[in-house]
Design an enzyme around this catalytic site. Structure first.
Site, PDB file in Angstrom:
ATOM      1  CB  SER A 139      -0.434   0.053   1.237  1.00  0.00           C
ATOM      2  OG  SER A 139      -2.100   1.250   1.664  1.00  0.00           O
ATOM      3  CE1 TYR A 152      -3.417  -1.877   5.246  1.00  0.00           C
ATOM      4  CE2 TYR A 152      -3.127   0.151   5.273  1.00  0.00           C
ATOM      5  CZ  TYR A 152      -4.161  -1.008   4.529  1.00  0.00           C
ATOM      6  OH  TYR A 152      -3.838  -1.482   3.249  1.00  0.00           O
ATOM      7  CB  ALA A 154       3.596  -1.474  12.226  1.00  0.00           C
ATOM      8  CE  LYS A 156      -1.393  -3.669   3.210  1.00  0.00           C
ATOM      9  NZ  LYS A 156      -1.364  -4.861   3.044  1.00  0.00           N
TER      10      LYS A 156
END
Length: 239
Positions: A139, A152, A154, A156
């Site tokens: 992402s 999130y 961390a 990705k």
């Protein structure tokens, strides 16, 4: 890579870009093992795509279940060519209020699941005489941190490091590794994570999938190890 007759594994195949990846791969003549937890959604996709889409009800956070499925599905005469690590989710909140369960869920799904699946598939790809390809869907949140997204981000950022290491580790085994860093895509991700509706200015799943196909179809000695993609104008039309 010529996709006709190739064997692909797609995680998170029951919705969003995972289901679109599956469709476009099947349209190219590949056999797709579509992995997800929802049997009903997978069967519905199989009804649409036909026998070349094989539904697999599997939780990618369960390493032993993955190992068991890989062991009974593949052998020396049937080796995977493509792995799309796509399954993921976002749960947002201030770091001091984010439930431990939400942190663990994101790390287990978005990062550990990628490792578990890759760990089981890579030995088979190393036996494949043809060039293989692993695509990790990260992402833009794997490159840029934002408030209320620490867990999130961390997970990705972890996918980013995992992918960078993998591409250097596996290139001499004839295995390409590409990491995608997409911005906002018009799927149910934002609705599920933030209660935010999609809008026409978000990227469309079919465009992201078209790019995936183009990357997979590059010549064997041509490697694109990472791609960042964003909508030109990310704001809703009324803005």
């Amino acid at each position: 890579m010529q996709l006709s007759s190739k064997i692909a594994i797609v995680t998170g195949a029951s919705s969003g870009i995972g289901s679109r990846f599956s469709k476009d791969l099947v349209d190219k003549g590949a056999t797709v093992y579509g992995l997800a937890r929802s049997e009903d959604k997978l069967k519905s996709i199989q009804t649409e795509l036909g026998k070349n889409f094989i539904p697999v009800v599997l939780d990618i956070t369960d390493h032993e279940a993955i190992k068991k499925w890989v062991d009974i599905t593949f052998d020396e005469d049937k080796l995977p060519d493509i792995l799309i690590n796509n399954a993921g989710l976002g749960l947002f909140g201030d770091v001091d209020e984010l439930p431990l369960k939400d942190w663990d869920t994101m790390i287990n799904t978005n990062l550990n699941g990628f490792f578990y699946m890759t760990r089981q598939v890579v030995p088979l790809m190393k036996k494949n005489e043809d060039v293989c390809h692993i695509v990790n869907i990260a992402s833009i949140a794997g490159k840029i941190g934002n408030p209320q997204m620490s867990g999130y981000n961390a997970s990705k950022f972890g996918v980013r490091g995992f992918s960078e290491s993998l591409f250097k580790e596996l290139r001499y085994d004839g295995i390409k590794v590409t990491c995608f860093y997409p911005g906002s895509i018009a799927t149910k991700f934002f609705e599920n994570a933030q209660g935010m509706e999609t809008h026409p200015n978000m990227m469309q799943p079919e465009d992201v999938s078209k790019l995936l196909i183009n990357v997979l179809e590059t010549s064997d000695n041509f490697l694109i190890n990472e791609i960042t993609m964003r909508p030109l104008n990310p704001k809703p039309p009324e803005s």
